[in-house]
Design an enzyme around this catalytic site. Structure first.
Site, PDB file in Angstrom:
ATOM      1  N   HIS A  58       4.205   1.652  -7.974  1.00  0.00           N
ATOM      2  CA  HIS A  58       3.218   0.578  -7.820  1.00  0.00           C
ATOM      3  C   HIS A  58       2.222   0.586  -8.990  1.00  0.00           C
ATOM      4  CE1 HIS A  58       4.090   1.442  -3.393  1.00  0.00           C
ATOM      5  NE2 HIS A  58       4.432   0.171  -3.512  1.00  0.00           N
ATOM      6  N   HIS A  91       2.283   4.577  -4.921  1.00  0.00           N
ATOM      7  CA  HIS A  91       2.839   5.671  -5.717  1.00  0.00           C
ATOM      8  C   HIS A  91       2.906   5.194  -7.163  1.00  0.00           C
ATOM      9  CE1 HIS A  91       6.441   3.271  -5.552  1.00  0.00           C
ATOM     10  NE2 HIS A  91       6.527   3.400  -4.234  1.00  0.00           N
ATOM     11  N   ARG A 151       8.556   4.853   1.765  1.00  0.00           N
ATOM     12  CA  ARG A 151       9.351   5.322   2.904  1.00  0.00           C
ATOM     13  C   ARG A 151       9.940   6.726   2.675  1.00  0.00           C
ATOM     14  NH1 ARG A 151      10.697  -0.545   3.577  1.00  0.00           N
ATOM     15  NH2 ARG A 151       9.915  -1.067   5.639  1.00  0.00           N
ATOM     16  N   GLN A 187      14.856  -8.779  -3.835  1.00  0.00           N
ATOM     17  CA  GLN A 187      13.562  -9.445  -3.634  1.00  0.00           C
ATOM     18  C   GLN A 187      13.092 -10.112  -4.932  1.00  0.00           C
ATOM     19  OE1 GLN A 187      10.229  -7.494  -1.443  1.00  0.00           O
ATOM     20  NE2 GLN A 187       9.375  -7.155  -3.454  1.00  0.00           N
ATOM     21  N   GLY A 226       0.811  -1.222   0.000  1.00  0.00           N
ATOM     22  CA  GLY A 226       0.000   0.000   0.000  1.00  0.00           C
ATOM     23  C   GLY A 226       0.837   1.262   0.000  1.00  0.00           C
TER      24      GLY A 226
HETATM   25  P1  AMP Z   1       6.098  -2.445  -1.566  1.00  0.00           P
HETATM   26  O1  AMP Z   1       4.729  -1.876  -1.423  1.00  0.00           O
HETATM   27  O2  AMP Z   1       7.165  -1.472  -1.215  1.00  0.00           O
HETATM   28  O3  AMP Z   1       6.245  -3.788  -0.906  1.00  0.00           O
HETATM   29  O4  AMP Z   1       6.306  -2.701  -3.118  1.00  0.00           O
HETATM   30  C1  AMP Z   1       5.390  -3.466  -3.857  1.00  0.00           C
HETATM   31  C2  AMP Z   1       5.950  -3.698  -5.239  1.00  0.00           C
HETATM   32  O5  AMP Z   1       6.167  -2.442  -5.872  1.00  0.00           O
HETATM   33  C3  AMP Z   1       7.306  -4.412  -5.225  1.00  0.00           C
HETATM   34  O6  AMP Z   1       7.346  -5.327  -6.320  1.00  0.00           O
HETATM   35  C4  AMP Z   1       8.281  -3.288  -5.429  1.00  0.00           C
HETATM   36  O7  AMP Z   1       9.495  -3.681  -6.025  1.00  0.00           O
HETATM   37  C5  AMP Z   1       7.488  -2.380  -6.360  1.00  0.00           C
HETATM   38  N1  AMP Z   1       7.988  -1.011  -6.282  1.00  0.00           N
HETATM   39  C6  AMP Z   1       8.168  -0.256  -5.180  1.00  0.00           C
HETATM   40  N2  AMP Z   1       8.700   0.940  -5.515  1.00  0.00           N
HETATM   41  C7  AMP Z   1       8.873   0.932  -6.861  1.00  0.00           C
HETATM   42  C8  AMP Z   1       9.394   1.854  -7.808  1.00  0.00           C
HETATM   43  N3  AMP Z   1       9.864   3.058  -7.435  1.00  0.00           N
HETATM   44  N4  AMP Z   1       9.418   1.499  -9.107  1.00  0.00           N
HETATM   45  C9  AMP Z   1       8.960   0.275  -9.499  1.00  0.00           C
HETATM   46  N5  AMP Z   1       8.452  -0.639  -8.659  1.00  0.00           N
HETATM   47  C10 AMP Z   1       8.407  -0.327  -7.357  1.00  0.00           C
END
Ligand code: AMP
Length: 280
Positions: free
Chosen positions: A38, A35, A188, A154, A32
Site C-alpha cells: 500500500h 503494508h 490477509r 481488479q 487499511g
Molecule cells: P486493499 O487494501 O487490499 O483493498 O488494497 C488496496 C490497494 O493496494 C489495491 O490497489 C491493491 O492492489 C494494492 N495492493 C495490495 N497489496 C499489494 C501488494 N502486495 N503490492 C502492491 N499493491 C498492493
C-alpha cells in the site's frame, strides 16, 4: 502531519483549497491494515501529483456472505502513523453509513469481466469494488488514482470502467510488493498459521515455474493443470483457478502472441490467497 478526514464535506473543502492553488491530486483507495505494498502505491501517488489522499475504508459491499468482513483487520491508528511518516496529506476514513445511503439503488458493474476468475468464486465482489471506486473517484475527482497489480483483475476492471464511462482520471499501476520469500504482501496474510505461512511461497513459485515452461512453448492447459496439482500437493486446500489470460482483455490465452498474465487464487485453510505474474 497527515490529516484524518471523516466527512465528505470536509474532504471536498480540502480538495477545493488545493485546486484553488493549482495543485494536482492523487487518490489511493485501500481497505487499511497498510503494508509496504500500500505504501508503495502512496509513494507513487506523491510522485504523480502535488497532493495525495489515501482512503481507508473496509467496503462492506465487496464482501460476500460468509466472507471475512467482520474479521478483516482494522488498524486505523497504525495506518495513519505510517502515512504520516511518508508525508501523505490526507487519510480519508469515512463511515459506512456516510458512504452508502440506506436506500442506495445504484451499482456500477463491468459486465463479463466481473464474473470471471475471482468473480466466479466471489459473486458480486467486483460490483462492490467498482461501485466504491467510482464513488471515491466522484468524491475526490483526482487527476490520478493508483492501484496495485497484486489485484490484477481488479486493475483491469477499473481501467475498463474508467474507459467505458469516460471518467477523467488516469489509472496508474504499481507492481506487486513481496515478502523476502516471494509471498505477495496482503492484509490477509495475517490470518495464516505458521505452517500455512511456510506453504504460502509455493503459490508464486508455481506461477514462476509455469511461466518458464510456457515460454518453452508448453501447452497452457496442461501446464495450468499441473500447477493446480502442485499447489494441492504442497498443502493448499483448494484452488479456485490457475489460468493464463491475455494481460489486457483477460480473455483465455493459448499462445504468447500477445502479453499474457498467469493468475491464481487458492485456499490455505480458511485463507484465500491470490497472486499473478506477467508472461511474455
Ligand atoms: P486493499 O487494501 O487490499 O483493498 O488494497 C488496496 C490497494 O493496494 C489495491 O490497489 C491493491 O492492489 C494494492 N495492493 C495490495 N497489496 C499489494 C501488494 N502486495 N503490492 C502492491 N499493491 C498492493
Amino acid at each position: 502531519m497527515t490529516d484524518i478526514i471523516h466527512s465528505l464535506a470536509a474532504l471536498r473543502a480540502r480538495v477545493a483549497d488545493w485546486r484553488e492553488n493549482g495543485d494536482s491530486v492523487a487518490l489511493i483507495p485501500t481497505m487499511g491494515a497498510l503494508h509496504d505494498g500500500h505504501l508503495t502505491l502512496a509513494g507513487e501517488g506523491q510522485k504523480k501529483a502535488d497532493r495525495t489522499i489515501v482512503t481507508i475504508f473496509v467496503n462492506p459491499t465487496q464482501f460476500g456472505e460468509g466472507e471475512d468482513f467482520d474479521a478483516y483487520p482494522r488498524t486505523e491508528k497504525e495506518d495513519v502513523e505510517k502515512l504520516d511518516r511518508l508525508g501523505i496529506d490526507v487519510a480519508f476514513c469515512p463511515k459506512a453509513e456516510d458512504v452508502y445511503a440506506g436506500d442506495a439503488a445504484t451499482t456500477v458493474s463491468v459486465d463479463a469481466l466481473n464474473t470471471e476468475l475471482c468473480g466466479a468464486a466471489r459473486p458480486g465482489h467486483f460490483d462492490g469494488v467498482t461501485t466504491i471506486v467510482m464513488k471515491l473517484l466522484m468524491m475526490v475527482l483526482p487527476d490520478v488514482a493508483v492501484f496495485g497489480e497484486k489485484d490484477y483483475q481488479q486493475l483491469c476492471i477499473i481501467k475498463r470502467m474508467v474507459r467505458d464511462l469516460n471518467v477523467p482520471v488516469k489509472i496508474a499501476a504499481c507492481p506487486t510488493m513481496r515478502e523476502p520469500d516471494g509471498v505477495a504482501m496482503s492484509s490477509r496474510n495475517a490470518y495464516l498459521t505458521p505452517n500455512q505461512r511456510s506453504i504460502a511461497p509455493t503459490l508464486q513459485q508455481t506461477l514462476k515455474k509455469i511461466a518458464t515452461e510456457a515460454k518453452k512453448a508448453g501447452n497452457f492447459e496442461t501446464l495450468c493443470a499441473s500447477g493446480i496439482d502442485a499447489l494441492l500437493d504442497a498443502g493448499f486446500r483448494a484452488v479456485d483457478y490457475l489460468e493464463i489470460r491475455d494481460a489486457e482483455t483477460l480473455q483465455p490465452a493459448t499462445d504468447l502472441s500477445r502479453p499474457a498474465r498467469i493468475l491464481a487464487a487458492a485456499h490455505l485453510g480458511k485463507t484465500r490467497l491470490i497472486d499473478n505474474i506477467p508472461l511474455g
